[in-house]
Design a protein around this motif. Structure first.
Motif, PDB file in Angstrom:
ATOM      1  N   SER A 129       0.811  -1.219   0.000  1.00  0.00           N
ATOM      2  CA  SER A 129       0.000   0.000   0.000  1.00  0.00           C
ATOM      3  C   SER A 129       0.847   1.273   0.000  1.00  0.00           C
ATOM      4  O   SER A 129       0.313   2.368   0.020  1.00  0.00           O
ATOM      5  N   LYS A 153       1.377  -6.649  -6.977  1.00  0.00           N
ATOM      6  CA  LYS A 153       0.274  -6.427  -6.030  1.00  0.00           C
ATOM      7  C   LYS A 153      -0.118  -4.959  -5.965  1.00  0.00           C
ATOM      8  O   LYS A 153      -1.302  -4.623  -5.934  1.00  0.00           O
ATOM      9  N   ARG A 154       0.871  -4.062  -5.928  1.00  0.00           N
ATOM     10  CA  ARG A 154       0.575  -2.630  -5.840  1.00  0.00           C
ATOM     11  C   ARG A 154      -0.147  -2.144  -7.094  1.00  0.00           C
ATOM     12  O   ARG A 154      -1.122  -1.415  -7.026  1.00  0.00           O
ATOM     13  N   ARG A 157      -3.837  -2.804  -7.588  1.00  0.00           N
ATOM     14  CA  ARG A 157      -4.741  -1.914  -6.846  1.00  0.00           C
ATOM     15  C   ARG A 157      -4.959  -0.580  -7.558  1.00  0.00           C
ATOM     16  O   ARG A 157      -6.062  -0.077  -7.616  1.00  0.00           O
ATOM     17  N   SER A 158      -3.875   0.015  -8.029  1.00  0.00           N
ATOM     18  CA  SER A 158      -4.000   1.317  -8.680  1.00  0.00           C
ATOM     19  C   SER A 158      -2.794   1.585  -9.567  1.00  0.00           C
ATOM     20  O   SER A 158      -1.717   1.041  -9.344  1.00  0.00           O
TER      21      SER A 158
END
Length: 180
Positions: A129, A153-154, A157-158
């Motif tokens: 995050s 993974k990051r 998300r965005s």
């Protein structure tokens, strides 16, 4: 023949120094060759036009960008393959500005596999995050090396504005652009 102990010790130091220097030179060369791709020129970090990819046919299926560095962001992640698009800096009137992608309904997107040995330089630490800024102050680009897992993974998300280096159809380097 008599050998002076002082001469033997000096000879050992000479050999040791030569061995260390050789090791440094060889390991530097190995590190440079480990990347295995040319050093492409980077675009302006806050460029105000979308980068072109001459010869790329966007009317066919989505495919990788040609070799080079793209100022862009990831729009979709599926396993180890990502879709990404070019971005540009739009100057603001109330703020300094923000990044924007291609106009709506514009098919200016690419898809590439993320290389196993990708170099991911984060601007916000290695937590998925994000966290405290970790950047080169002179450039505003990420400086903290993180794993491929964190990258995938990051970005699932965005999309973070980044300089994305593509070589032979794979993403080999991602360097985040710091945006407060």
């Amino acid at each position: 023949m008599r050998v002076d102990l002082k001469d033997v010790n000096n000879f050992k130091r000479f050999l040791l120094a030569g061995g260390v220097a050789t090791t440094v030179v060889l390991s530097s060369g190995v590190a440079a060759n480990a990347a295995g791709y040319p050093n492409y020129p980077a675009p302006k970090t806050f460029g105000t036009t979308l980068q072109a990819d001459p010869g790329h046919d966007f009317t066919k299926h989505i495919s990788p960008r040609h070799n080079g560095v793209l100022r862009g962001w990831v729009t979709y992640v599926s396993g180890t393959t990502v879709e990404y698009e070019p971005i540009k800096w739009k100057k603001g009137t109330q703020t300094e500005g923000w990044f924007v992608g291609p106009p709506k309904n514009d098919a200016m997107a690419y898809s590439s596999r993320v290389a196993k040995d990708v170099v991911f330089l984060s601007a916000s630490g290695c937590k998925v995050s994000g966290g405290e800024p970790t950047l080169a102050r002179s450039t505003g680009l990420g400086a903290k090396r993180c794993s491929r897992t964190v990258l995938l993974k990051r970005y699932a998300r965005s999309g973070q504005p980044s300089l994305i280096t593509v070589y032979r159809g794979e993403i080999v380097k991602v360097q985040e652009i710091f945006t407060p």
